[in-house]
Design a protein around this motif. Structure first.
Motif, PDB file in Angstrom:
ATOM      1  N   ILE A 212       0.556  -0.958   0.467  1.00 54.53           N
ATOM      2  CA  ILE A 212       0.257   0.072   0.052  1.00 54.53           C
ATOM      3  C   ILE A 212       0.319   1.611  -0.093  1.00 54.53           C
ATOM      4  O   ILE A 212       1.912   0.940   0.409  1.00 54.53           O
ATOM      5  CB  ILE A 212      -0.907  -0.014   0.801  1.00 54.53           C
ATOM      6  CG1 ILE A 212      -2.273   0.689   0.762  1.00 54.53           C
ATOM      7  CG2 ILE A 212       0.135  -0.410   2.338  1.00 54.53           C
ATOM      8  CD1 ILE A 212      -2.884   0.428  -0.438  1.00 54.53           C
ATOM      9  N   TYR A 228      -3.844   7.077   2.780  1.00 52.79           N
ATOM     10  CA  TYR A 228      -3.215   6.082   2.254  1.00 52.79           C
ATOM     11  C   TYR A 228      -4.060   6.089   0.013  1.00 52.79           C
ATOM     12  O   TYR A 228      -5.328   6.520   0.932  1.00 52.79           O
ATOM     13  CB  TYR A 228      -4.029   5.021   3.066  1.00 52.79           C
ATOM     14  CG  TYR A 228      -3.222   3.987   3.988  1.00 52.79           C
ATOM     15  CD1 TYR A 228      -1.988   4.025   3.603  1.00 52.79           C
ATOM     16  CD2 TYR A 228      -4.117   4.584   4.993  1.00 52.79           C
ATOM     17  CE1 TYR A 228      -1.429   3.573   5.855  1.00 52.79           C
ATOM     18  CE2 TYR A 228      -3.975   3.550   5.876  1.00 52.79           C
ATOM     19  CZ  TYR A 228      -2.595   2.813   6.487  1.00 52.79           C
ATOM     20  OH  TYR A 228      -1.994   3.363   7.469  1.00 52.79           O
ATOM     21  N   SER A 297      -1.118  -4.125   3.348  1.00 47.85           N
ATOM     22  CA  SER A 297      -0.970  -3.195   4.596  1.00 47.85           C
ATOM     23  C   SER A 297      -0.984  -3.563   6.025  1.00 47.85           C
ATOM     24  O   SER A 297      -0.771  -4.372   6.153  1.00 47.85           O
ATOM     25  CB  SER A 297      -2.634  -2.043   4.266  1.00 47.85           C
ATOM     26  OG  SER A 297      -3.800  -3.336   4.817  1.00 47.85           O
TER      27      SER A 297
END
Length: 451
Positions: A212, A228, A297
């Motif tokens: 990510i 993000y 992530s």
């Protein structure tokens, strides 16, 4: 610069001596030009005797003293010493200013308009400067709290994408019409603070298609936020165990997701220097974009292998994914991530959660339930997720099951490296999805449908 300072110190210590000597010679030379005040037999003495006399006035020949010359020597010596002290003072002041300016530049970019409240993130980022030999990623941006408020509709409940241990994740739309995901960490606990610092420091230096991207962060009073890239399809957990029950995940898509996750994990283990152990790999931390590309992530629990005493690391992770040697003995290695990957692979195969409740206060892990049946070729097809049952080549099913069995072995040394897992999955994924499998040889229509 240290050599220059030392020279000035030496000059400061020795300056009065040679100044007195030189002035003494000059004064005495002038004195020799004047008519002698004693007998005609007076003979001038050599200059070096004048120097000795200057430091030993009691042995001066002729017994004559000149207060005016002594005062002049004192004034010259005093002014010289004062000048050296002033020069040395300004030199030290200049060195301190340069050091302060350099530190200010190094920390630039890690101070938001809200203030960091004493959080020296640059110290943590500095630890990861050599994380990847080929990383050229720019530093993440510092974002203003008010802009994040507007982007998330004042953190409205309808914008929540998910919820974690320390807060919620909100969908955000920015002024340039781009989207992001804002993880809001409320509270100032030491664990939350440490995870925030770790994630910013680590993702600041990592750039990989299957990890990510951290766009920015914000610190506002006791609230910390991570921003993000938006993964439109949510997590693998929500796709597999949510309302759709994996309906959008075909056999080949599931193999592609496994391959993407393995590539991200291999990057952490093999291409980061020092290696990184994720420590919390699970289906909810594998996010999917609009094309169902997978990215790892949530790196708050990640550690750099070799930089810390792993025996003193606080036990962390999610029940069902934690390797037995880490759970029981606290031993943490990259093979702990491989175990968690094996559990995710079983989820993709069987469509079951990692831990399922049997009765009150009784649970059963997917590993305990599936292990006896995974090695039985007659039973294996019957326990596969009904959504994908009978849609794959049985030979491929047996291969994936064998990989999963190896990954969840109780003994860490029996588990493969993630690189070996990666190479075993590549031939099972169609070329159109990033593998090497050629579908056209067996089913020409499949190739047309995938394009």
């Amino acid at each position: 610069m240290g050599t220059i300072v030392m020279h000035f110190l030496l000059l400061l210590l020795s300056g009065p001596i040679w100044i007195l000597q030189l002035s003494d010679v000059v004064v005495d030379a002038r004195f020799l030009l004047e008519p002698p005040i004693s007998s005609p037999s007076f003979a001038p003495y050599p200059p070096f005797m004048a120097s000795i006399q200057a430091f030993s006035p009691g042995i001066a020949e002729g017994g004559s003293k000149h207060p005016m010359f002594s005062a002049r020597k004192f004034v010259i010596a005093f002014l010289t010493i004062l000048g050296v002290i002033i020069v040395l003072f300004f030199l030290l002041f200049w060195l301190l200013c340069r050091k302060k300016i350099k530190k200010s530049k190094d920390d630039d970019g890690f101070h938001s308009s809200d203030g960091l409240k004493g959080l020296a993130l640059s110290q943590f980022v500095g630890k990861y400067n050599s994380l990847s030999k080929s990383s050229q990623k720019r530093a993440v941006a510092v974002m203003e709290f008010k802009k994040l408020e507007v982007a998330t509709n004042n953190f409205r409940e309808s914008e929540i994408l998910g919820q974690g241990g320390f807060g919620c994740v909100y969908k955000a739309q920015f002024d340039d019409k781009s989207y992001g995901a804002v993880k809001r960490l409320d509270g100032g606990s030491q664990d939350a603070k440490k995870e925030f610092e770790t994630e910013v420091a680590l993702l600041n230096k990592i750039q990989h298609p299957n990890i990510i991207t951290l766009l920015g962060y914000c610190i506002h009073e006791e609230t910390k936020m991570l921003v993000y890239e938006l993964m439109e399809s949510g997590s693998l957990d929500s796709q597999l165990h949510g309302t759709s029950h994996g309906a959008a995940l075909t056999w080949h898509i599931r193999m592609k997701i496994a391959l993407d996750a393995a590539r991200g994990l291999e990057y952490l283990h093999e291409h980061c220097n020092p290696p990184v152990i994720h420590r919390d790999l699970k289906s909810s931390n594998i996010l999917l974009d609009s094309n169902l590309n997978a990215k790892l992530s949530d790196f708050g629990l990640a550690i750099q292998d070799g930089l810390q005493n792993r025996n003193n690391i606080k036990l962390s992770g999610t029940l069902g994914y934690v390797a037995p040697e880490y759970l029981l003995d606290g031993k943490l290695t990259d093979k702990s991530d491989v175990y968690a990957f094996g559990v995710v692979l079983l989820e993709l195969l069987l469509g079951r959660r990692p831990v399922e409740k049997l009765a009150q206060a009784q649970c059963q892990s997917i590993v305990t339930w599936a292990m006896p049946q995974l090695t039985d070729r007659s039973k294996l097809p019957t326990i596969v997720d009904p959504v994908i049952r009978d849609t794959m080549d049985l030979k491929h099913l047996y291969q994936v099951a064998a990989v999963a069995v190896l990954c969840v072995q109780p003994e860490p040394s029996y588990r493969p490296l993630i690189t070996d897992v990666l190479h075993s999955l590549i031939p099972l994924v169609p070329m159109e999805l990033g593998g090497t499998l050629r579908l056209a040889h067996k089913n020409p229509s499949a190739l047309q449908n995938s394009q």
